[in-house]
Design an enzyme around this catalytic site. Sequence first.
Site, PDB file in Angstrom:
ATOM      1  CB  CYS A  86      36.368 -22.279  15.499  1.00 37.46           C
ATOM      2  SG  CYS A  86      36.749 -20.660  16.193  1.00 37.46           S
ATOM      3  CG  HIS A 131      40.852 -23.786  19.014  1.00 34.78           C
ATOM      4  ND1 HIS A 131      40.316 -24.407  17.899  1.00 34.78           N
ATOM      5  CD2 HIS A 131      40.132 -22.651  19.178  1.00 34.78           C
ATOM      6  CE1 HIS A 131      39.328 -23.665  17.423  1.00 34.78           C
ATOM      7  NE2 HIS A 131      39.191 -22.595  18.181  1.00 34.78           N
ATOM      8  CD  GLU A 132      39.439 -21.252  22.797  1.00 33.10           C
ATOM      9  OE1 GLU A 132      39.327 -20.060  22.452  1.00 33.10           O
ATOM     10  OE2 GLU A 132      38.649 -22.135  22.413  1.00 33.10           O
ATOM     11  CG  HIS A 138      40.669 -17.832  18.791  1.00 39.08           C
ATOM     12  ND1 HIS A 138      40.228 -17.517  17.532  1.00 39.08           N
ATOM     13  CD2 HIS A 138      39.999 -18.953  19.149  1.00 39.08           C
ATOM     14  CE1 HIS A 138      39.325 -18.413  17.146  1.00 39.08           C
ATOM     15  NE2 HIS A 138      39.175 -19.300  18.103  1.00 39.08           N
TER      16      HIS A 138
HETATM   17 ZN    ZN Z   1      37.916 -20.961  18.093  1.00 41.29          ZN
END
Ligand code: ZN
Length: 179
Positions: free
Chosen positions: A100, A142-143, A146
């Site tokens: 990341c 993953h995004e 966030h």
């Molecule tokens: Zn990331």
Amino acid sequence: MSTLTILQRGEPVLSAIAKPIHNIDSAEIKQLIIDLKSTVALAKGVGIAAPQVGQSLRLFIMCSAPSERYPDAPLLAPSVIINPEITHTNNEQELGWEGCLSVKGKRALVPRYTSIEVKFLDENGIKHAQTLTGFLARIFQHELDHLDGITFIERLDHESDAIDEQQWRNIISPTKNCD
Ligand SMILES: [Zn+2]
């Protein structure tokens, strides 16, 4: 066009729930999209989310291409993903290596669904519904994390399951590290 500073884990905005975007056509959002694209390209990332540059908004960019860190990544032109949702998963997870841009120098095996159905808006406000599999499904998860204040470290059983990038290189291609 300018590149933005990528914040590191520990910054409060990276653990906050980001807000939906209602003004896709605004100059601010258009500029943010341009800047995120140049920032992720310069950092050679496969994705970047608005909170990583300090904007607590539900927006991320996916842009996959084979690289040293992701040799098997498929090609995907930079895609703008706004107000994303996962509407269905296949309930089957697999482990894959992730890093990341906000957790510099660390990598870990992270469990992700192998197939997901998603909904989102693009930069023109057009609705999309798609099924993503494999690496693209991984980037999306993953995004999206966030936007919900989660980095891949929080997906691990123990923070110590993340290893240094150099250790990771030795695991995936020991022969390349003779020098
Ligand atoms: Zn990331």
